[in-house]
Write an enzyme that holds these catalytic residues in place. Structure first.
Site, PDB file in Angstrom:
ATOM      1  N   GLY A  10      -3.826  33.440  13.318  1.00 52.29           N
ATOM      2  CA  GLY A  10      -2.519  33.934  13.733  1.00 52.29           C
ATOM      3  C   GLY A  10      -2.693  34.943  14.843  1.00 52.29           C
ATOM      4  CB  VAL A  11      -2.943  34.770  18.465  1.00 53.59           C
ATOM      5  CG1 VAL A  11      -4.419  34.480  18.333  1.00 53.59           C
ATOM      6  CG2 VAL A  11      -2.185  33.476  18.727  1.00 53.59           C
ATOM      7  CB  SER A  12       0.295  39.270  16.387  1.00 51.66           C
ATOM      8  OG  SER A  12      -0.702  40.245  16.673  1.00 51.66           O
ATOM      9  CB  VAL A  15      -6.214  45.176  19.986  1.00 48.22           C
ATOM     10  CG1 VAL A  15      -5.926  46.129  18.824  1.00 48.22           C
ATOM     11  CG2 VAL A  15      -7.698  45.201  20.341  1.00 48.22           C
ATOM     12  CG  ASP A  16      -5.902  45.046  14.716  1.00 47.80           C
ATOM     13  OD1 ASP A  16      -6.906  45.621  15.180  1.00 47.80           O
ATOM     14  OD2 ASP A  16      -4.955  45.648  14.199  1.00 47.80           O
ATOM     15  CB  CYS A 100       6.480  39.682   6.182  1.00 44.74           C
ATOM     16  SG  CYS A 100       6.039  38.794   7.705  1.00 44.74           S
ATOM     17  N   GLY A 124      -5.600  39.088  11.648  1.00 42.33           N
ATOM     18  CA  GLY A 124      -6.213  40.343  12.045  1.00 42.33           C
ATOM     19  C   GLY A 124      -6.020  41.455  11.041  1.00 42.33           C
ATOM     20  CB  CYS A 196       7.838  43.279  12.301  1.00 43.93           C
ATOM     21  SG  CYS A 196       8.613  42.337  10.975  1.00 43.93           S
TER      22      CYS A 196
END
Length: 370
Positions: A10-12, A15-16, A100, A124, A196
């Site tokens: 999961g790319v948000s 940086v994490d 979530c 991350g 969020c």
């Protein structure tokens, strides 16, 4: 799971998740990025989804891995946000990050990853997973200041068996150093904070769009009127900010804190002193608990607990009740234990599970005058 396994991370756009993808790629894993949109733009100009999307695309391009996109905003509204509003309307303080993770990131995201042919997912989050020969365990991260197992306590065996947390053994400064070393544009990007879907905007203004509130009385625990509040929904136990209480005749010059709410009568109770006795409790009851291993370690046991994120370990005794809920008694009084939040249980670094707090033994304003 072999090193050649196919993993969807999961790319948000932060940086994490960027470094999680980097570490998997460098380990020889077949990696695909997936960007999740969980909140539809409400026209306020506060939504960072497009900026985050661009950063996620740029990172995946720099790493040479493919990226896919999924819109989970409807699922988020139905599975997370409606519950968030219902809890505030009832006078409780929910934790949407916990829901979530359970409903979106480790349910719909996991399903989407499997549709893409993945053997596992990665995120991350700062946490660890291991297998003790019997069950998968959710462990705290090495970086205790960043550990997120509190928010992940609703995960079970099915999710943990298919999940990787590449950052669990790293400290945050090392994560940023890796991002900078590989020229990732997220290396210095500020971490997102708060809820969020609210972002950096004013919480009270946001909530008023969905829960119109009316002014009411602020009272001391024994019923003396102190002032007015703009709506009980906007406040939580232990809160100091936003009360706007000036000098009160006959009262010392000391800060005021929220110590109780009566939604039906639209009353907000306040008292002076960070450690007001009205905020102290020694025990709590919870809704039905979730156990990471699938079952509690015993009907009665000793462990440590957190009733809020980043709280130090608190020793306690736990009894599992007939309805699946918990009776938790602490070794020392706890401040501002809040219904709607989660109590999360630990055996050392091992997260056992947790539950939503239903009630505490803190004194109730006006029914037990000071």
């Amino acid at each position: 799971m072999s090193e050649a396994a196919r993993v969807v991370v999961g790319v948000s756009g932060g940086v994490d998740s960027s470094v999680a993808a980097l570490l998997l790629r460098d380990a020889g894993v077949d990696v695909t990025g997936l960007f999740m949109q969980n909140w539809a733009d409400d026209g306020s100009g506060e939504c960072r989804a497009e900026e985050d999307r661009r950063d996620a695309v740029a990172v995946c391009g720099a790493l040479g891995i493919p990226i896919r996109f999924r819109d989970f905003s409807r699922e988020y509204w139905d599975g997370v946000f409606r519950h968030f509003l219902d809890e505030y309307a009832a006078g409780r303080t929910p934790n949407p990050d916990v829901l979530c993770n359970r409903e979106i990131k480790f349910k719909h995201f996991l399903d989407a990853a499997r549709e893409l042919g993945a053997d596992a997912i990665a995120t991350g989050h700062y946490a660890r997973v291991d297998h003790d020969g019997r069950v998968f365990r959710l462990l705290r991260a090495i970086d205790r200041g960043k550990d997120q197992s509190y928010f992940l306590h609703q995960l079970g065996q099915a999710q943990l068996s298919a999940t990787r947390f590449p950052l669990g053994e790293l400290r945050k400064d090392a994560v940023r150093a890796l991002a900078a070393e590989h020229g990732l544009r997220t290396a210095e990007k500020k971490d997102s904070t708060g809820i969020c879907f609210i972002g950096e905007r004013d919480f009270r203004e946001f909530l008023s769009r969905y829960l119109p509130a009316k002014t009411g009385e602020m009272r001391t625990p024994d019923g003396a009127r102190i002032g007015e509040h703009p709506g009980v929904f906007y406040f939580t136990l232990g809160q100091r900010e936003g009360l706007n209480i000036g000098g009160v005749r006959g009262r010392p010059q000391a800060p005021w804190f929220v110590v109780g709410k009566d939604v039906e009568r639209n009353l907000l109770y306040v008292d002076q002193g960070h450690d007001s006795p009205w905020l102290q409790s020694r025990s709590l009851r919870s809704a039905a608990a979730h156990w990471v291993a699938g079952a509690p370690p015993a009907a009665r046991f000793s462990c440590t607990a957190q009733t809020r994120y980043r709280q130090p370990d608190e020793a306690c005794e736990v009894e599992v009740l007939g309805d699946g809920g918990l009776s938790v008694r602490f070794a020392r009084p706890q401040r501002a234990v809040t219904p709607g939040q989660s109590v999360v249980l630990y055996d050392g670094d091992n997260c056992l599970g947790g539950a939503v707090i239903a009630s505490t033994d803190a004194p109730v304003p006006e029914t037990n005058p000071a």
